[in-house]
Enzyme design. Structure first.
Site, PDB file in Angstrom:
ATOM      1  N   SER A 198       0.857  -1.195   0.000  1.00  0.00           N
ATOM      2  CA  SER A 198       0.000   0.000   0.000  1.00  0.00           C
ATOM      3  C   SER A 198       0.889   1.240   0.000  1.00  0.00           C
ATOM      4  O   SER A 198       1.767   1.382   0.863  1.00  0.00           O
ATOM      5  CB  SER A 198      -0.886  -0.006   1.244  1.00  0.00           C
ATOM      6  OG  SER A 198      -1.608   1.201   1.303  1.00  0.00           O
ATOM      7  N   HIS A 200       0.389   4.417   0.764  1.00  0.00           N
ATOM      8  CA  HIS A 200       0.349   5.479   1.781  1.00  0.00           C
ATOM      9  C   HIS A 200       1.084   5.125   3.067  1.00  0.00           C
ATOM     10  O   HIS A 200       1.203   5.942   3.956  1.00  0.00           O
ATOM     11  CB  HIS A 200      -1.092   5.927   2.051  1.00  0.00           C
ATOM     12  CG  HIS A 200      -1.961   4.994   2.839  1.00  0.00           C
ATOM     13  ND1 HIS A 200      -2.261   5.211   4.160  1.00  0.00           N
ATOM     14  CD2 HIS A 200      -2.626   3.861   2.495  1.00  0.00           C
ATOM     15  CE1 HIS A 200      -3.085   4.257   4.601  1.00  0.00           C
ATOM     16  NE2 HIS A 200      -3.315   3.424   3.603  1.00  0.00           N
ATOM     17  N   CYS A 326      -7.828   1.598  12.268  1.00  0.00           N
ATOM     18  CA  CYS A 326      -9.141   1.003  11.981  1.00  0.00           C
ATOM     19  C   CYS A 326      -9.866   0.628  13.273  1.00  0.00           C
ATOM     20  O   CYS A 326     -11.063   0.392  13.269  1.00  0.00           O
ATOM     21  CB  CYS A 326      -9.001  -0.263  11.144  1.00  0.00           C
ATOM     22  SG  CYS A 326      -7.871  -0.109   9.804  1.00  0.00           S
TER      23      CYS A 326
HETATM   24  N1  PLP Z   1      -3.015  -4.454   5.806  1.00  0.00           N
HETATM   25  C1  PLP Z   1      -2.306  -3.865   6.760  1.00  0.00           C
HETATM   26  C2  PLP Z   1      -1.345  -4.688   7.569  1.00  0.00           C
HETATM   27  C3  PLP Z   1      -2.468  -2.501   7.037  1.00  0.00           C
HETATM   28  O1  PLP Z   1      -1.785  -1.936   8.009  1.00  0.00           O
HETATM   29  C4  PLP Z   1      -3.387  -1.766   6.245  1.00  0.00           C
HETATM   30  C5  PLP Z   1      -3.623  -0.322   6.508  1.00  0.00           C
HETATM   31  O2  PLP Z   1      -3.872   0.055   7.649  1.00  0.00           O
HETATM   32  C6  PLP Z   1      -4.086  -2.415   5.236  1.00  0.00           C
HETATM   33  C7  PLP Z   1      -3.887  -3.761   5.042  1.00  0.00           C
HETATM   34  C8  PLP Z   1      -5.040  -1.674   4.347  1.00  0.00           C
HETATM   35  O3  PLP Z   1      -4.351  -0.911   3.380  1.00  0.00           O
HETATM   36  P1  PLP Z   1      -5.103   0.286   2.625  1.00  0.00           P
HETATM   37  O4  PLP Z   1      -5.310   1.358   3.640  1.00  0.00           O
HETATM   38  O5  PLP Z   1      -4.183   0.719   1.538  1.00  0.00           O
HETATM   39  O6  PLP Z   1      -6.370  -0.263   2.091  1.00  0.00           O
END
Ligand code: PLP
Length: 379
Positions: A198, A200, A326
């Site tokens: 990802s 960001h 989250c």
């Molecule tokens: N997987 C992990 C381990 C993450 O830390 C995150 C983001 O918080 C995600 C998946 C989700 O990524 P995105 O925000 O690009 O959808």
């Protein structure tokens, strides 16, 4: 404002912004257009693909740009679900996965797949013996194991786990979203089949990701249409963001070199942890000290409740979180800390302080002072 929440998201690097801007202005053309302006935009995407491939030791054609890390995880998991089929097959994930792996695999369980979760030890690392027991060479299956955890930063025994799953003839997906750009992640060294990234999390913008698909691995696209991304993810490419992700990959490859930015981040993180422990009693560091990304301190403050500390820290200009972004607003203790065997009180008393290459010594020193004051006030 002192930003200590870089595992939630990072500041876009100014050089990334510079790389992106021409593609929001003059170079707006569709990369599928045959004329030269379109072809030069197409070349910019190819450059970004090469930059990401170089960061993780992949071939450029194995890099598929997506809309985010969550999409990458879902794409891999859904393709694998279709590949193994729901009858007499098995899916194994760890208990500490992000919701972007837990929710899609729960959806698989709801339609009849046998989905098992394997636990971790007190240091937050996968229980390899339990994985050995869960993997079954008699049935088709796949393992999805994160490379590094988003709350604790703990790096998983991904090479060992991949070897166990592949020895049984299983496919392996890894959510490497919290590892890429922070620690070496090389698909030429660890032969996972699919890997999610990802942008960001390492100074590219939000809303762009990558799914690495090893050549020859089965793949069924989730989004069909004009056949972009080699047919793996249709839709006119988000060119500025893809270019930004490529630029960020190149920057972070340099920042990971010995003596560069991420080493400095590691020293700052160690200073943060040591100073908090020296200034206060009852400060515990969660997770493996040895196997973790350099940027995270996951700290329990005995006698405190993180949700009491966070607004006070916010008022004092310190931005951080309890667990993952989250989880904000959720009243249950973190599933990651529960999997590590922590009591509810311990889990509720923990803060995640996550740094980046933009963190400074001065900021960390100020943060230490303010966190100590807030913890004392909350006790
Ligand atoms: N997987 C992990 C381990 C993450 O830390 C995150 C983001 O918080 C995600 C998946 C989700 O990524 P995105 O925000 O690009 O959808």
């Amino acid at each position: 404002m002192i930003y200590l929440d870089s595992n939630a998201t990072t500041q876009v690097h100014p050089q990334v912004v510079d790389a992106m801007l021409p593609f929001l202005t003059d170079h707006f053309h569709n990369p599928s257009s045959g004329y030269s302006a379109g072809q030069s935009v197409k070349a910019a995407i190819a450059k970004a693909r090469g930059q990401v491939a170089s960061l993780i030791g992949a071939q450029p054609e194995e890099i598929v740009f997506t809309g985010c890390g969550t999409e990458s995880n879902n794409m891999a998991i859904k393709a694998l679900a279709r590949e193994i089929g729901r009858k007499s097959s098995k899916v194994v994930v760890s208990e500490i996965e992000h919701s972007a792996v837990l929710r899609p695999t729960e959806a698989m369980a709801a339609v009849g797949f046998d989905v098992q979760r394997v636990g971790v030890d007190a240091y937050g690392r996968l229980d390899l013996a339990a994985l050995e027991r869960a993997v079954d060479s008699d049935v088709p299956g796949f393992l999805s194991l994160m490379w590094a955890n988003n709350e604790t930063g703990v790096i998983q025994p991904i090479a060992e786990a991949t070897a166990i799953a592949q020895a049984a003839g299983w496919h392996v997906h890894t959510d490497a979203i919290q590892a890429v750009g922070k620690v070496p992640v090389r698909v030429d060294e660890v032969p996972v089949d699919y890997l999610s990234i990802s942008g960001h999390k390492f100074h590219a913008p939000k809303g762009v990701g990558v799914l690495y698909i090893r050549s020859g691995s089965p793949f069924e696209p989730m989004i069909r249409g004009g056949g972009q991304e080699n047919g793996h993810r249709s839709g006119t490419e988000n060119v500025p963001y893809i270019v930004g992700l490529g630029a960020a990959a190149e920057i972070m490859e340099k920042e990971m070199q010995p003596g560069a930015g991420l080493e400095r981040v590691g020293r700052l993180r160690d200073h943060l942890e040591t100073s908090l422990q020296e200034s206060l009693d009852g400060v515990r560091l969660n997770g493996s000290r040895q196997h973790r990304t350099t940027n995270v301190a996951h700290v329990a403050f005995d006698g405190c409740v993180a949700t009491d500390m966070l607004p006070r820290l916010d008022a004092a200009g310190i931005l951080c979180s309890a667990g993952s972004a989250c989880m904000t607003g959720k009243s249950n203790p973190s599933h990651v800390q529960k999997a590590m065997g922590y009591s509810d009180a311990h889990a509720f008393s923990s803060l995640r302080l996550s740094l980046s290459i933009f963190s400074t010594q001065e900021e960390v020193d100020q943060a230490i002072e303010k966190i100590v004051a807030v913890a004392k006030a909350c006790r």
